[in-house]
Design a protein around this motif. Structure first.
Motif, PDB file in Angstrom:
ATOM      1  N   SER A   1      -7.835   5.638 -17.698  1.00 33.98           N
ATOM      2  CA  SER A   1      -6.825   4.755 -18.258  1.00 33.98           C
ATOM      3  C   SER A   1      -5.765   4.485 -17.203  1.00 33.98           C
ATOM      4  CB  SER A   1      -6.208   5.389 -19.499  1.00 33.98           C
ATOM      5  OG  SER A   1      -5.582   6.604 -19.143  1.00 33.98           O
ATOM      6  N   GLY A   2      -4.850   3.616 -17.524  1.00 37.08           N
ATOM      7  CA  GLY A   2      -3.774   3.269 -16.606  1.00 37.08           C
ATOM      8  C   GLY A   2      -3.978   1.894 -16.013  1.00 37.08           C
TER       9      GLY A   2
ATOM     10  N   THR B   1       3.374   0.626  -7.477  1.00 37.64           N
ATOM     11  CA  THR B   1       4.098   1.631  -8.249  1.00 37.64           C
ATOM     12  C   THR B   1       3.568   1.667  -9.679  1.00 37.64           C
ATOM     13  OG1 THR B   1       6.081   1.376  -6.906  1.00 37.64           O
ATOM     14  CG2 THR B   1       6.374   2.344  -9.093  1.00 37.64           C
ATOM     15  N   GLY B   2       3.186   2.838 -10.123  1.00 36.82           N
ATOM     16  CA  GLY B   2       2.678   3.007 -11.481  1.00 36.82           C
ATOM     17  C   GLY B   2       1.205   2.691 -11.651  1.00 36.82           C
ATOM     18  N   ALA B   3       0.522   2.316 -10.587  1.00 36.96           N
ATOM     19  CA  ALA B   3      -0.910   2.012 -10.685  1.00 36.96           C
ATOM     20  C   ALA B   3      -1.711   3.308 -10.742  1.00 36.96           C
ATOM     21  CB  ALA B   3      -1.369   1.185  -9.487  1.00 36.96           C
ATOM     22  N   ALA B   4      -2.741   3.321 -11.563  1.00 40.62           N
ATOM     23  CA  ALA B   4      -3.671   4.444 -11.605  1.00 40.62           C
ATOM     24  C   ALA B   4      -4.804   4.217 -10.608  1.00 40.62           C
ATOM     25  CB  ALA B   4      -4.243   4.608 -13.010  1.00 40.62           C
ATOM     26  N   GLN B   5      -5.194   2.949 -10.460  1.00 37.74           N
ATOM     27  CA  GLN B   5      -6.268   2.583  -9.549  1.00 37.74           C
ATOM     28  C   GLN B   5      -5.898   1.292  -8.834  1.00 37.74           C
ATOM     29  OE1 GLN B   5     -10.390   3.179 -11.139  1.00 37.74           O
ATOM     30  NE2 GLN B   5      -9.270   3.362 -13.069  1.00 37.74           N
ATOM     31  N   VAL B   6      -6.392   1.168  -7.627  1.00 38.16           N
ATOM     32  CA  VAL B   6      -6.160  -0.030  -6.819  1.00 38.16           C
ATOM     33  C   VAL B   6      -7.506  -0.499  -6.299  1.00 38.16           C
ATOM     34  CG1 VAL B   6      -5.043  -0.963  -4.760  1.00 38.16           C
ATOM     35  CG2 VAL B   6      -3.874   0.791  -6.133  1.00 38.16           C
ATOM     36  N   VAL B   7      -7.788  -1.775  -6.506  1.00 36.72           N
ATOM     37  CA  VAL B   7      -9.020  -2.378  -6.004  1.00 36.72           C
ATOM     38  C   VAL B   7      -8.655  -3.272  -4.830  1.00 36.72           C
ATOM     39  CG1 VAL B   7     -10.972  -3.871  -6.545  1.00 36.72           C
ATOM     40  CG2 VAL B   7     -10.058  -2.325  -8.302  1.00 36.72           C
ATOM     41  N   ALA B   8      -9.173  -2.953  -3.662  1.00 35.56           N
ATOM     42  CA  ALA B   8      -8.909  -3.749  -2.460  1.00 35.56           C
ATOM     43  C   ALA B   8      -9.988  -4.813  -2.333  1.00 35.56           C
ATOM     44  CB  ALA B   8      -8.880  -2.859  -1.226  1.00 35.56           C
ATOM     45  N   ALA B   9      -9.610  -6.056  -2.599  1.00 36.13           N
ATOM     46  CA  ALA B   9     -10.549  -7.180  -2.533  1.00 36.13           C
ATOM     47  C   ALA B   9      -9.917  -8.332  -1.762  1.00 36.13           C
ATOM     48  CB  ALA B   9     -10.930  -7.623  -3.949  1.00 36.13           C
ATOM     49  N   PHE B  10      -9.113  -8.003  -0.781  1.00 33.72           N
ATOM     50  CA  PHE B  10      -8.427  -9.033   0.005  1.00 33.72           C
ATOM     51  C   PHE B  10      -9.101  -9.179   1.363  1.00 33.72           C
ATOM     52  CE2 PHE B  10      -6.454  -5.018   1.004  1.00 33.72           C
ATOM     53  CZ  PHE B  10      -6.320  -5.061   2.384  1.00 33.72           C
TER      54      PHE B  10
ATOM     55  N   GLU C   1      -1.315   6.495  -1.636  1.00 29.80           N
ATOM     56  CA  GLU C   1      -0.901   7.898  -1.626  1.00 29.80           C
ATOM     57  C   GLU C   1       0.438   8.059  -2.345  1.00 29.80           C
ATOM     58  OE1 GLU C   1      -0.563  11.643   1.442  1.00 29.80           O
ATOM     59  OE2 GLU C   1      -0.256   9.630   2.253  1.00 29.80           O
ATOM     60  N   ALA C   2       1.389   7.168  -2.063  1.00 27.67           N
ATOM     61  CA  ALA C   2       2.708   7.249  -2.707  1.00 27.67           C
ATOM     62  C   ALA C   2       2.597   7.069  -4.220  1.00 27.67           C
ATOM     63  CB  ALA C   2       3.642   6.199  -2.106  1.00 27.67           C
ATOM     64  N   ALA C   3       1.705   6.177  -4.656  1.00 28.56           N
ATOM     65  CA  ALA C   3       1.534   5.918  -6.089  1.00 28.56           C
ATOM     66  C   ALA C   3       0.594   6.938  -6.740  1.00 28.56           C
ATOM     67  CB  ALA C   3       0.980   4.505  -6.300  1.00 28.56           C
ATOM     68  N   ARG C   4      -0.071   7.736  -5.910  1.00 33.90           N
ATOM     69  CA  ARG C   4      -1.092   8.681  -6.391  1.00 33.90           C
ATOM     70  C   ARG C   4      -2.199   7.923  -7.137  1.00 33.90           C
ATOM     71  NH1 ARG C   4      -0.081  13.872  -5.759  1.00 33.90           N
ATOM     72  NH2 ARG C   4      -1.296  14.516  -7.560  1.00 33.90           N
ATOM     73  N   ALA C   5      -2.553   6.782  -6.558  1.00 37.45           N
ATOM     74  CA  ALA C   5      -3.552   5.896  -7.164  1.00 37.45           C
ATOM     75  C   ALA C   5      -4.885   6.032  -6.432  1.00 37.45           C
ATOM     76  CB  ALA C   5      -3.082   4.448  -7.099  1.00 37.45           C
ATOM     77  N   ARG C   6      -5.949   5.944  -7.200  1.00 35.63           N
ATOM     78  CA  ARG C   6      -7.304   5.947  -6.648  1.00 35.63           C
ATOM     79  C   ARG C   6      -7.575   4.584  -6.024  1.00 35.63           C
ATOM     80  NH1 ARG C   6     -11.796   6.977 -10.874  1.00 35.63           N
ATOM     81  NH2 ARG C   6     -10.748   8.977 -10.861  1.00 35.63           N
ATOM     82  N   LEU C   7      -8.166   4.582  -4.841  1.00 35.10           N
ATOM     83  CA  LEU C   7      -8.500   3.339  -4.148  1.00 35.10           C
ATOM     84  C   LEU C   7      -9.979   3.041  -4.296  1.00 35.10           C
ATOM     85  CD1 LEU C   7      -7.882   0.964  -2.228  1.00 35.10           C
ATOM     86  CD2 LEU C   7      -8.242   2.567  -0.322  1.00 35.10           C
ATOM     87  N   VAL C   8     -10.275   1.835  -4.751  1.00 37.88           N
ATOM     88  CA  VAL C   8     -11.645   1.323  -4.812  1.00 37.88           C
ATOM     89  C   VAL C   8     -11.701   0.197  -3.788  1.00 37.88           C
ATOM     90  CG1 VAL C   8     -13.388   0.187  -6.232  1.00 37.88           C
ATOM     91  CG2 VAL C   8     -11.837   1.883  -7.257  1.00 37.88           C
ATOM     92  N   PHE C   9     -12.636   0.297  -2.867  1.00 37.72           N
ATOM     93  CA  PHE C   9     -12.668  -0.644  -1.757  1.00 37.72           C
ATOM     94  C   PHE C   9     -14.020  -1.318  -1.662  1.00 37.72           C
ATOM     95  CE2 PHE C   9     -13.338  -1.429   2.825  1.00 37.72           C
ATOM     96  CZ  PHE C   9     -12.326  -2.359   3.008  1.00 37.72           C
ATOM     97  N   PHE C  10     -14.029  -2.635  -1.756  1.00 35.11           N
ATOM     98  CA  PHE C  10     -15.252  -3.409  -1.549  1.00 35.11           C
ATOM     99  C   PHE C  10     -15.383  -3.644  -0.050  1.00 35.11           C
ATOM    100  CE2 PHE C  10     -14.232  -4.507  -5.936  1.00 35.11           C
ATOM    101  CZ  PHE C  10     -15.468  -4.366  -6.528  1.00 35.11           C
TER     102      PHE C  10
END
Length: 143
Positions: A3-4, A62-71, A96-105
């Motif tokens: 979630s998040g 800020t506040g993200a649980a997950q980040v998808v890098a698609a840029f 790292e600062a947001a403690r968010a998981r990174l998903v990278f395509f």
């Protein structure tokens, strides 16, 4: 199910398809990039940021649980050599600062031209500007 809020960086073909699938699943999704897209699926929000600006990226995540890098960047080797490592350092630090998981395509540029099947042991290449830029960033993750 995780979630998040999920932040999708970039709304090109990969980002758009990802956002559409996440929205269909009822996820809380935010698209983050320099300019707002013309349209977004219902319930999807937008935040302005630039991956080359560390402060704006940290704010967007800020506040993200997950980040998808698609840029991406313009298909120009000099642009990639200069911008890609900077953007990825900013992204890794912001996640790292947001403690968010990174998903990278990703793609296979970092391996350069090959004549044999790729394996986990295939060495990274510095052949050509774009493969060298992709390899440098991959080494950030491996290091």
């Amino acid at each position: 199910m995780t979630s998040g809020r999920i932040v999708v960086l970039g709304y090109g073909p990969v980002g758009k398809a990802t956002v559409e699938q996440l929205a269909l699943q009822g996820r809380q999704v935010t698209v983050a990039q320099r300019q707002p897209p013309r349209t977004l699926p219902p319930g999807v929000s937008f935040v302005r940021c630039d991956v080359l600006d560390a402060a704006s990226l940290r704010t967007a995540l800020t506040g993200a649980a997950q980040v998808v890098a698609a840029f991406g960047f313009a298909y120009d080797g000099a642009v990639w050599r200069k911008s890609w490592p900077r953007a990825m350092r900013n992204l890794l630090n912001a996640c790292e600062a947001a403690r968010a998981r990174l998903v990278f395509f990703d793609n296979l540029y970092m391996y350069g031209p090959q004549t044999a099947p790729l394996t986990e042991e295939t060495p990274l290449s510095n052949y050509g500007r774009k493969p060298a830029a992709r390899s440098a960033v991959t080494r950030l993750w491996l290091g």
